[in-house]
Design a protein around this motif. Structure first.
Motif, PDB file in Angstrom:
ATOM      1  N   PRO A 264       0.801  -1.236   0.000  1.00  0.00           N
ATOM      2  CA  PRO A 264       0.000   0.000   0.000  1.00  0.00           C
ATOM      3  C   PRO A 264       0.828   1.277   0.000  1.00  0.00           C
ATOM      4  CG  PRO A 264      -0.884  -1.591   1.575  1.00  0.00           C
ATOM      5  CD  PRO A 264       0.435  -2.140   1.105  1.00  0.00           C
ATOM      6  N   ASP A 265       1.973   1.270   0.680  1.00  0.00           N
ATOM      7  CA  ASP A 265       2.796   2.487   0.715  1.00  0.00           C
ATOM      8  C   ASP A 265       3.313   2.833  -0.683  1.00  0.00           C
ATOM      9  OD1 ASP A 265       2.383   2.725   3.408  1.00  0.00           O
ATOM     10  OD2 ASP A 265       4.328   1.887   4.000  1.00  0.00           O
ATOM     11  N   ALA A 266       3.772   1.818  -1.412  1.00  0.00           N
ATOM     12  CA  ALA A 266       4.242   2.041  -2.781  1.00  0.00           C
ATOM     13  C   ALA A 266       3.082   2.479  -3.673  1.00  0.00           C
ATOM     14  CB  ALA A 266       4.883   0.773  -3.334  1.00  0.00           C
ATOM     15  N   LYS A 273       2.319  10.461  -7.143  1.00  0.00           N
ATOM     16  CA  LYS A 273       3.433  10.949  -7.958  1.00  0.00           C
ATOM     17  C   LYS A 273       3.583  10.063  -9.199  1.00  0.00           C
ATOM     18  CE  LYS A 273       6.080  13.013  -4.160  1.00  0.00           C
ATOM     19  NZ  LYS A 273       7.412  13.077  -3.486  1.00  0.00           N
ATOM     20  N   PRO A 274       2.681  10.199 -10.155  1.00  0.00           N
ATOM     21  CA  PRO A 274       2.727   9.340 -11.348  1.00  0.00           C
ATOM     22  C   PRO A 274       4.005   9.492 -12.158  1.00  0.00           C
ATOM     23  CG  PRO A 274       1.128  11.127 -11.622  1.00  0.00           C
ATOM     24  CD  PRO A 274       1.537  11.127 -10.187  1.00  0.00           C
ATOM     25  N   GLU A 275       4.717  10.589 -11.945  1.00  0.00           N
ATOM     26  CA  GLU A 275       5.984  10.773 -12.673  1.00  0.00           C
ATOM     27  C   GLU A 275       7.037   9.752 -12.262  1.00  0.00           C
ATOM     28  OE1 GLU A 275       6.149  13.563  -9.058  1.00  0.00           O
ATOM     29  OE2 GLU A 275       4.663  12.902 -10.544  1.00  0.00           O
ATOM     30  N   LEU A 276       6.810   9.042 -11.143  1.00  0.00           N
ATOM     31  CA  LEU A 276       7.742   8.009 -10.701  1.00  0.00           C
ATOM     32  C   LEU A 276       7.503   6.662 -11.390  1.00  0.00           C
ATOM     33  CD1 LEU A 276       7.853   8.592  -6.823  1.00  0.00           C
ATOM     34  CD2 LEU A 276       9.610   9.191  -8.510  1.00  0.00           C
ATOM     35  N   MET A 277       6.437   6.557 -12.197  1.00  0.00           N
ATOM     36  CA  MET A 277       6.096   5.262 -12.768  1.00  0.00           C
ATOM     37  C   MET A 277       7.195   4.660 -13.651  1.00  0.00           C
ATOM     38  SD  MET A 277       4.008   2.798 -12.712  1.00  0.00           S
ATOM     39  CE  MET A 277       2.508   3.456 -11.977  1.00  0.00           C
ATOM     40  N   PRO A 278       7.918   5.428 -14.473  1.00  0.00           N
ATOM     41  CA  PRO A 278       8.998   4.790 -15.240  1.00  0.00           C
ATOM     42  C   PRO A 278      10.005   4.055 -14.361  1.00  0.00           C
ATOM     43  CG  PRO A 278       8.523   6.946 -16.149  1.00  0.00           C
ATOM     44  CD  PRO A 278       7.734   6.843 -14.876  1.00  0.00           C
ATOM     45  N   ARG A 279      10.383   4.657 -13.244  1.00  0.00           N
ATOM     46  CA  ARG A 279      11.325   3.993 -12.340  1.00  0.00           C
ATOM     47  C   ARG A 279      10.657   2.790 -11.659  1.00  0.00           C
ATOM     48  NH1 ARG A 279      14.635   7.718  -8.240  1.00  0.00           N
ATOM     49  NH2 ARG A 279      15.231   8.615 -10.258  1.00  0.00           N
ATOM     50  N   ALA A 280       9.371   2.919 -11.342  1.00  0.00           N
ATOM     51  CA  ALA A 280       8.652   1.811 -10.711  1.00  0.00           C
ATOM     52  C   ALA A 280       8.553   0.616 -11.657  1.00  0.00           C
ATOM     53  CB  ALA A 280       7.259   2.266 -10.283  1.00  0.00           C
ATOM     54  N   VAL A 281       8.361   0.870 -12.938  1.00  0.00           N
ATOM     55  CA  VAL A 281       8.296  -0.228 -13.907  1.00  0.00           C
ATOM     56  C   VAL A 281       9.642  -0.950 -13.969  1.00  0.00           C
ATOM     57  CG1 VAL A 281       8.102  -0.762 -16.383  1.00  0.00           C
ATOM     58  CG2 VAL A 281       6.385   0.695 -15.267  1.00  0.00           C
ATOM     59  N   LEU A 284       9.703  -3.170 -11.051  1.00  0.00           N
ATOM     60  CA  LEU A 284       8.857  -4.351 -11.286  1.00  0.00           C
ATOM     61  C   LEU A 284       9.590  -5.374 -12.139  1.00  0.00           C
ATOM     62  CD1 LEU A 284       5.379  -2.727 -11.981  1.00  0.00           C
ATOM     63  CD2 LEU A 284       5.931  -4.292 -10.104  1.00  0.00           C
ATOM     64  N   LEU A 285      10.317  -4.905 -13.130  1.00  0.00           N
ATOM     65  CA  LEU A 285      11.073  -5.804 -14.007  1.00  0.00           C
ATOM     66  C   LEU A 285      12.167  -6.534 -13.244  1.00  0.00           C
ATOM     67  CD1 LEU A 285      11.259  -3.417 -17.067  1.00  0.00           C
ATOM     68  CD2 LEU A 285      10.299  -5.734 -17.136  1.00  0.00           C
ATOM     69  N   ARG A 286      12.633  -5.937 -12.164  1.00  0.00           N
ATOM     70  CA  ARG A 286      13.607  -6.617 -11.306  1.00  0.00           C
ATOM     71  C   ARG A 286      12.916  -7.508 -10.288  1.00  0.00           C
ATOM     72  NH1 ARG A 286      15.585  -6.849  -6.376  1.00  0.00           N
ATOM     73  NH2 ARG A 286      13.987  -5.370  -5.648  1.00  0.00           N
ATOM     74  N   TYR A 287      11.930  -6.950  -9.611  1.00  0.00           N
ATOM     75  CA  TYR A 287      11.319  -7.606  -8.446  1.00  0.00           C
ATOM     76  C   TYR A 287      10.382  -8.749  -8.842  1.00  0.00           C
ATOM     77  CZ  TYR A 287       8.719  -7.978  -4.036  1.00  0.00           C
ATOM     78  OH  TYR A 287       8.128  -8.426  -2.884  1.00  0.00           O
ATOM     79  N   GLU A 288       9.542  -8.535  -9.843  1.00  0.00           N
ATOM     80  CA  GLU A 288       8.606  -9.553 -10.324  1.00  0.00           C
ATOM     81  C   GLU A 288       8.662  -9.584 -11.843  1.00  0.00           C
ATOM     82  OE1 GLU A 288       7.107 -11.855  -8.931  1.00  0.00           O
ATOM     83  OE2 GLU A 288       5.987 -11.331  -7.129  1.00  0.00           O
ATOM     84  N   HIS A 335      13.100  -6.405  -1.224  1.00  0.00           N
ATOM     85  CA  HIS A 335      12.258  -5.251  -0.925  1.00  0.00           C
ATOM     86  C   HIS A 335      11.875  -4.567  -2.230  1.00  0.00           C
ATOM     87  CE1 HIS A 335      10.652  -1.645   0.864  1.00  0.00           C
ATOM     88  NE2 HIS A 335      11.588  -0.890   0.325  1.00  0.00           N
ATOM     89  N   PHE A 336      10.575  -4.313  -2.426  1.00  0.00           N
ATOM     90  CA  PHE A 336      10.102  -3.581  -3.606  1.00  0.00           C
ATOM     91  C   PHE A 336      10.233  -2.087  -3.348  1.00  0.00           C
ATOM     92  CE2 PHE A 336       6.599  -1.414  -5.880  1.00  0.00           C
ATOM     93  CZ  PHE A 336       7.019  -1.675  -7.185  1.00  0.00           C
ATOM     94  N   ASP A 337      11.126  -1.450  -4.101  1.00  0.00           N
ATOM     95  CA  ASP A 337      11.410  -0.032  -3.915  1.00  0.00           C
ATOM     96  C   ASP A 337      11.194   0.697  -5.244  1.00  0.00           C
ATOM     97  OD1 ASP A 337      12.328   2.502  -3.434  1.00  0.00           O
ATOM     98  OD2 ASP A 337      14.405   1.933  -3.028  1.00  0.00           O
ATOM     99  N   PRO A 338      10.027   1.349  -5.418  1.00  0.00           N
ATOM    100  CA  PRO A 338       9.744   2.009  -6.705  1.00  0.00           C
ATOM    101  C   PRO A 338      10.611   3.221  -6.977  1.00  0.00           C
ATOM    102  CG  PRO A 338       8.015   2.494  -5.107  1.00  0.00           C
ATOM    103  CD  PRO A 338       8.912   1.480  -4.462  1.00  0.00           C
TER     104      PRO A 338
END
Length: 408
Positions: A264-266, A273-281, A284-288, A335-338
């Motif tokens: 939920p925190d992520a 902050k949708p501008e962080l989505m490129p880094r979050a993707v 995701l490619l690393r984590y899952e 740890h999932f870190d977006p």
């Protein structure tokens, strides 16, 4: 008594472990390069995988196996898709396919799709606006990328259900298990590949006489410095692009939604902050990651990997998802870190076989997940873990049902 390391491949490919293979990946890293009961060698540490993916002595062509009795997954008829070939064949076919797809020859093709991807995402989400229960895979993560890749290649909309049926048969054959394979799955997969290949061959013939602005027309008519694709090469390349062009993206979007609902925190950070989505993707490619392992690599000579000699011709399995969580490469890898910055993952592989469609998959995932995030507000997973697809290679939820939080 603890299981033996030489059964790791068997346990990793066992469907019972599909929902959480990560403890097995940790065991693999701890044991180093391990020879399995079927004669294959597993590698799951980051730096060793990276070196092997860039080593010209490692072949992607299954014809180089010492025991080629296993039916190749990426070869049918007389022609293989370039993902299952080595240079110079691989390089020539990939260069031809890249000309109408991306820079430097077609730099605007993917950017031109952004508006379409946004519109399709919004339409799909609007369709489940008032529903109490939604399957993210069936109603969003699958129809978006399959619609986009079919439109990109020029597949008529009414033929999309046929593409899905063939793809399902092909992906089902990737449910690898050491030892004897299920021949029925393989026969069905070969039939599906041949049907899809013939379909694309016929569609290419139509584009030869009546070209359009799609990628298939460009491949048919482009006579660049490497020449034109033969009809057999065109069929194999088109089939690869059609399957790979949406299957991994389905998993990426599905795994993204699943991960955001688990953290939920992520979720709140990215919603605000949708501008962080490129880094979050990228995280995701690393984590899952959508692709967990590469089962078809073959040494062309005896090679040393972490003080283990892998003999020429032996099956070599690179467990990319294990490398993605190697603590010797990534801080707090579980740890999932977006907001993670140093993130050179294997989500799209690496080396000369780095995923051809990665730029499109990134754009689709970024747009889709940013569109989906606000609609996840007030929803929870209906079941966790969700039911997973059979394949240990292309790993992702088969269904991802969500419902209002609190059940009401």
């Amino acid at each position: 008594m603890s299981p033996s390391p030489d059964t790791l491949y068997q346990r990793i490919t066992d469907y019972a472990n599909r929902a959480d293979p990560y403890p097995l990946y940790a065991e693999l890293r701890e044991n180093g390069v391990t020879r399995q009961t079927d004669g294959s060698y597993l590698v799951g540490t980051y730096h060793e995988i990276a070196a092997l993916l860039h080593d010209p002595r490692i072949s992607s062509d299954s014809r180089n196996r010492a025991d080629p009795s296993t039916v190749p997954l990426l070869r049918w008829g007389a022609q293989a898709a370039f993902i299952g070939l080595d240079d110079p064949e691989h390089d020539r076919l990939r260069r031809i396919a890249m000309r109408p797809f991306g820079p430097p020859h077609s730099p605007g093709r993917i950017d031109a799709l952004r508006a379409d991807i946004t519109r399709i995402s919004d339409e799909l989400i609007d369709a489940f606006r008032d529903k109490d229960r939604v399957d993210i895979v069936e109603e969003f993560a699958y129809p978006l990328p399959v619609t986009v890749i079919c439109r990109l290649l020029g597949v008529p909309r009414e033929d999309v259900p046929r593409i899905r049926a063939w793809t399902n048969e092909i992906i089902a054959s990737l449910d690898l298990k050491p030892g004897k394979q299920d021949d029925s799955h393989r026969v069905a997969a070969v039939d599906a590949r041949e049907a899809m290949s013939e379909y694309l061959g016929d569609l290419s013939d139509k584009r030869r006489d009546h070209p359009s602005d799609d990628m298939l027309s460009a491949l048919v008519h482009d006579a660049g410095p490497d020449g034109r694709l033969t009809r057999a090469e065109l069929k194999a390349t088109g089939t690869l692009l059609l399957i790979a062009g949406h299957e991994t993206t389905v998993n990426l979007i599905s795994n993204g939604a699943l991960t955001f609902l688990r953290f939920p925190d992520a979720y709140r950070l990215l919603r605000d902050k949708p501008e962080l989505m490129p880094r979050a993707v990228e995280e995701l490619l690393r984590y899952e990651p959508p692709v967990h392992l590469l089962p078809q690599r073959t040494p062309l000579a005896d090679i040393e990997v972490s003080d283990v000699t892998v003999p020429e011709g032996a099956p070599l399995v690179l467990v990319l998802a294990a490398g993605n969580r190697d603590p010797l490469r990534f801080d707090e890898p579980d740890h999932f870190d977006p907001t993670r910055e140093d993130n050179q993952h294997f989500g799209f592989g690496s080396g000369v076989h780095n995923c051809f469609g990665a730029p499109l998959a990134r754009v689709e995932a970024q747009i889709a997940l940013n569109a989906l995030l606000p609609r996840l507000e007030g929803f929870q997973l209906s079941e966790d873990p969700p039911p997973y697809r059979r394949s240990p290679i292309l790993r992702g939820p088969r269904h991802l049902p969500i419902e209002p939080a609190g059940g009401g």
